[in-house]
Motif scaffolding. Structure first.
Motif, PDB file in Angstrom:
ATOM      1  N   TYR A   7      84.069  61.363  -0.644  1.00 12.94           N
ATOM      2  CA  TYR A   7      85.178  61.591   0.277  1.00 12.94           C
ATOM      3  C   TYR A   7      86.303  62.245  -0.517  1.00 12.94           C
ATOM      4  CZ  TYR A   7      82.899  58.481   3.631  1.00 12.94           C
ATOM      5  OH  TYR A   7      82.019  57.909   4.513  1.00 12.94           O
ATOM      6  N   THR A   9      89.881  65.323  -0.519  1.00 11.92           N
ATOM      7  CA  THR A   9      90.854  66.194   0.140  1.00 11.92           C
ATOM      8  C   THR A   9      90.878  67.499  -0.653  1.00 11.92           C
ATOM      9  OG1 THR A   9      92.725  65.332  -1.125  1.00 11.92           O
ATOM     10  CG2 THR A   9      92.279  64.283   1.010  1.00 11.92           C
ATOM     11  N   VAL A  34      88.681  64.176   4.187  1.00  9.38           N
ATOM     12  CA  VAL A  34      89.383  63.200   5.025  1.00  9.38           C
ATOM     13  C   VAL A  34      90.824  63.610   5.318  1.00  9.38           C
ATOM     14  CG1 VAL A  34      87.941  61.297   4.246  1.00  9.38           C
ATOM     15  CG2 VAL A  34      90.103  61.751   3.081  1.00  9.38           C
ATOM     16  N   SER A  35      91.241  64.782   4.875  1.00  5.09           N
ATOM     17  CA  SER A  35      92.646  65.170   4.982  1.00  5.09           C
ATOM     18  C   SER A  35      93.110  65.392   6.412  1.00  5.09           C
ATOM     19  CB  SER A  35      92.926  66.423   4.151  1.00  5.09           C
ATOM     20  OG  SER A  35      92.204  67.534   4.651  1.00  5.09           O
ATOM     21  N   PRO A  38      91.710  61.350  10.651  1.00 12.52           N
ATOM     22  CA  PRO A  38      92.020  59.934  10.407  1.00 12.52           C
ATOM     23  C   PRO A  38      90.812  59.010  10.581  1.00 12.52           C
ATOM     24  CG  PRO A  38      93.688  60.932  11.809  1.00 12.52           C
ATOM     25  CD  PRO A  38      92.587  61.939  11.660  1.00 12.52           C
ATOM     26  N   GLN A  40      87.702  59.670   9.790  1.00  9.77           N
ATOM     27  CA  GLN A  40      86.903  59.749   8.560  1.00  9.77           C
ATOM     28  C   GLN A  40      87.578  58.968   7.436  1.00  9.77           C
ATOM     29  OE1 GLN A  40      83.977  60.636   8.072  1.00  9.77           O
ATOM     30  NE2 GLN A  40      83.426  62.205   9.540  1.00  9.77           N
ATOM     31  N   ARG A  41      88.915  59.021   7.364  1.00 12.72           N
ATOM     32  CA  ARG A  41      89.633  58.258   6.337  1.00 12.72           C
ATOM     33  C   ARG A  41      89.438  56.759   6.568  1.00 12.72           C
ATOM     34  NH1 ARG A  41      93.361  59.001   2.233  1.00 12.72           N
ATOM     35  NH2 ARG A  41      93.586  61.201   2.696  1.00 12.72           N
ATOM     36  N   ARG A  42      89.481  56.317   7.830  1.00 17.67           N
ATOM     37  CA  ARG A  42      89.237  54.896   8.137  1.00 17.67           C
ATOM     38  C   ARG A  42      87.821  54.500   7.733  1.00 17.67           C
ATOM     39  NH1 ARG A  42      92.326  56.182  12.541  1.00 17.67           N
ATOM     40  NH2 ARG A  42      90.539  56.494  13.903  1.00 17.67           N
ATOM     41  N   MET A  44      86.026  55.869   5.393  1.00 16.28           N
ATOM     42  CA  MET A  44      86.030  55.802   3.934  1.00 16.28           C
ATOM     43  C   MET A  44      86.623  54.486   3.464  1.00 16.28           C
ATOM     44  SD  MET A  44      88.257  58.045   1.212  1.00 16.28           S
ATOM     45  CE  MET A  44      89.745  57.087   1.551  1.00 16.28           C
ATOM     46  N   HIS A  52      92.183  53.492  -0.500  1.00 19.26           N
ATOM     47  CA  HIS A  52      92.640  54.594   0.352  1.00 19.26           C
ATOM     48  C   HIS A  52      92.805  55.912  -0.396  1.00 19.26           C
ATOM     49  CE1 HIS A  52      96.280  52.893  -1.416  1.00 19.26           C
ATOM     50  NE2 HIS A  52      96.797  54.084  -1.291  1.00 19.26           N
ATOM     51  N   VAL A  54      91.583  59.161  -2.803  1.00 16.13           N
ATOM     52  CA  VAL A  54      90.399  59.997  -2.951  1.00 16.13           C
ATOM     53  C   VAL A  54      90.308  60.455  -4.394  1.00 16.13           C
ATOM     54  CG1 VAL A  54      90.201  60.793  -0.571  1.00 16.13           C
ATOM     55  CG2 VAL A  54      91.713  62.015  -2.127  1.00 16.13           C
TER      56      VAL A  54
END
Length: 85
Positions: A7, A9, A34-35, A38, A40-42, A44, A52, A54
């Motif tokens: 994952y 940015t 994931v930039s 949101p 995808q960030r969750r 991850m 949190h 990268v």
């Protein structure tokens, strides 16, 4: 070869370093940016036990951690074994 997920940015220097190391090892990987997503960030963060930052790296579903963790595995001589699995 192992199944590697990372994952990232686009502007993250640590992400670039981790990808460079994996490329030097000849290891293919699936990259998720994931930039701008949101959800995808969750995903991850859920997979990485709340981390949190990268990059977050997974090898065969196992959470490895970030770039520093990947480099530590390389320095300890353990990365090649994980990648060969």
């Amino acid at each position: 070869m192992a199944n590697i997920e990372i994952y990232t940015t686009p502007t993250c220097g640590y992400c670039m370093m981790a990808k460079r190391l994996l490329n030097q090892k000849g290891a293919g990987f699936a990259e998720t940016d994931v930039s701008r997503d949101p959800s995808q960030r969750r995903t991850m963060m859920d997979r990485a036990n709340g981390r949190h930052t990268v990059p977050q790296i997974f090898i065969d579903g196992q959470h490895i951690g970030g770039c520093d963790d990947l480099v530590a595995l390389e320095r300890a001589g353990k990365l090649d074994k994980l990648l060969a699995a």
